[in-house]
Design a protein around this motif. Structure first.
Motif, PDB file in Angstrom:
ATOM      1  N   LYS A  27       0.782  -1.205   0.065  1.00 28.68           N
ATOM      2  CA  LYS A  27       0.047  -0.075   0.062  1.00 28.68           C
ATOM      3  C   LYS A  27       0.813   1.208   0.007  1.00 28.68           C
ATOM      4  O   LYS A  27       0.522   2.288  -0.648  1.00 28.68           O
ATOM      5  CB  LYS A  27      -0.951  -0.198   1.295  1.00 28.68           C
ATOM      6  CG  LYS A  27      -1.930   0.893   1.216  1.00 28.68           C
ATOM      7  CD  LYS A  27      -2.943   0.982   2.474  1.00 28.68           C
ATOM      8  CE  LYS A  27      -3.579  -0.300   2.542  1.00 28.68           C
ATOM      9  NZ  LYS A  27      -4.591  -0.360   3.563  1.00 28.68           N
ATOM     10  N   SER A  28       1.941   1.322   0.764  1.00 28.50           N
ATOM     11  CA  SER A  28       2.922   2.491   0.800  1.00 28.50           C
ATOM     12  C   SER A  28       3.566   2.582  -0.427  1.00 28.50           C
ATOM     13  O   SER A  28       3.749   3.754  -0.917  1.00 28.50           O
ATOM     14  CB  SER A  28       3.823   2.039   1.917  1.00 28.50           C
ATOM     15  OG  SER A  28       4.785   1.207   1.605  1.00 28.50           O
ATOM     16  N   LEU A  29       3.805   1.625  -1.135  1.00 31.25           N
ATOM     17  CA  LEU A  29       4.266   1.594  -2.627  1.00 31.25           C
ATOM     18  C   LEU A  29       3.507   2.210  -3.383  1.00 31.25           C
ATOM     19  O   LEU A  29       3.831   3.006  -4.473  1.00 31.25           O
ATOM     20  CB  LEU A  29       4.831   0.363  -3.150  1.00 31.25           C
ATOM     21  CG  LEU A  29       6.142  -0.326  -2.466  1.00 31.25           C
ATOM     22  CD1 LEU A  29       6.434  -1.543  -2.735  1.00 31.25           C
ATOM     23  CD2 LEU A  29       7.455   0.726  -2.607  1.00 31.25           C
ATOM     24  N   GLU A  30       2.422   1.798  -3.544  1.00 31.67           N
ATOM     25  CA  GLU A  30       1.143   2.421  -4.380  1.00 31.67           C
ATOM     26  C   GLU A  30       0.846   3.805  -4.011  1.00 31.67           C
ATOM     27  O   GLU A  30       0.812   4.501  -4.907  1.00 31.67           O
ATOM     28  CB  GLU A  30      -0.252   1.572  -4.369  1.00 31.67           C
ATOM     29  CG  GLU A  30      -0.002   0.168  -4.662  1.00 31.67           C
ATOM     30  CD  GLU A  30      -1.048  -0.671  -4.459  1.00 31.67           C
ATOM     31  OE1 GLU A  30      -1.763  -0.437  -3.558  1.00 31.67           O
ATOM     32  OE2 GLU A  30      -1.155  -1.813  -5.023  1.00 31.67           O
ATOM     33  N   GLN A  31       1.072   4.274  -2.690  1.00 31.94           N
ATOM     34  CA  GLN A  31       0.815   5.729  -2.549  1.00 31.94           C
ATOM     35  C   GLN A  31       2.052   6.615  -3.081  1.00 31.94           C
ATOM     36  O   GLN A  31       1.989   7.499  -3.452  1.00 31.94           O
ATOM     37  CB  GLN A  31       0.885   5.831  -1.024  1.00 31.94           C
ATOM     38  CG  GLN A  31      -0.519   5.226  -0.264  1.00 31.94           C
ATOM     39  CD  GLN A  31      -0.549   5.432   1.108  1.00 31.94           C
ATOM     40  OE1 GLN A  31       0.384   5.430   1.780  1.00 31.94           O
ATOM     41  NE2 GLN A  31      -1.601   5.308   1.550  1.00 31.94           N
ATOM     42  N   LEU A  32       3.322   5.959  -2.871  1.00 31.93           N
ATOM     43  CA  LEU A  32       4.714   6.605  -3.311  1.00 31.93           C
ATOM     44  C   LEU A  32       4.362   6.626  -4.763  1.00 31.93           C
ATOM     45  O   LEU A  32       4.571   7.749  -5.435  1.00 31.93           O
ATOM     46  CB  LEU A  32       5.571   5.671  -3.000  1.00 31.93           C
ATOM     47  CG  LEU A  32       7.049   6.397  -3.706  1.00 31.93           C
ATOM     48  CD1 LEU A  32       7.537   7.638  -3.210  1.00 31.93           C
ATOM     49  CD2 LEU A  32       8.297   5.472  -3.360  1.00 31.93           C
TER      50      LEU A  32
END
Length: 196
Positions: A121-126
């Protein structure tokens, strides 16, 4: 007779361009104030006070970028900086997308793993943030290049307008307003309005 035809056509064309300003502003005011009857609104004065050109916008962008800086950079320096930022963000976006794809390939059996889910999820937000930054960088660079390459291009027209609006019956008093309208180059669209 032949010599009067070009003069007549020029006068007609000039009259049409002036009418665009009047028509555009009248339509806008009627729409904003919800005026259905033509006799409730009257344009009192309509004066073009300035042309906003590419050079004006270029100066604003450069000054805005360099607030607080001792040395104001040139447009070429800013464009070069945008190109570096574009390259960095493009590479970051590609790497992030590759990482997300590789995690999705190994996701079988890890769907319940909270660390894996949060990391993905954090990679998708980045990825989403970087894509947004990249779009903004490219738009700003495009504007800088456009204004630099054609500094005399007319971007909009500044029109000072005084108009009055009459109330509906039984109270038919009227009130006068003065506003600055920023119209598109062809004077067919209202880009912004400012009270004066």
């Amino acid at each position: 007779m032949k010599s009067t035809i070009p003069i007549f056509l020029a006068l007609v064309l000039l009259g049409c361009s002036a009418d665009h300003k009047k028509e555009t502003i009248s339509n806008y005011v009627r729409y904003i104030w919800r005026i259905n009857a033509d006799n409730r609104m009257a344009l009192l004065t309509l004066e073009e006070t300035a042309l906003i050109r590419g050079k004006d916008s270029l100066d604003i962008l450069v000054n805005q970028f360099s607030q607080g800086e001792k040395n104001i950079p040139t447009a070429d320096t800013l464009i070069a900086n945008y190109e570096k930022d574009d390259l960095y963000n493009s590479n970051l976006l590609k790497k992030t997308e590759l990482k997300i794809d590789s995690f999705k390939k190994i996701s079988t059996g890890l769907a319940d793993n909270s660390f894996f889910v949060e990391y993905t999820k954090s990679l998708e937000q980045l990825r989403d943030f970087t894509a947004g930054e990249l779009a903004e960088l490219r738009a700003e660079k495009y504007l800088l290049e456009r204004y630099k390459n054609d500094p005399d291009e007319i971007l909009c027209r500044q029109i000072r307008c005084r108009y009055s609006i009459r109330k509906e019956a039984p109270d038919t008093t009227s009130k006068t307003y003065t506003q600055i309208f920023y119209l598109s180059k062809d004077a067919k669209r209202v880009l912004a309005v400012r009270q004066q």
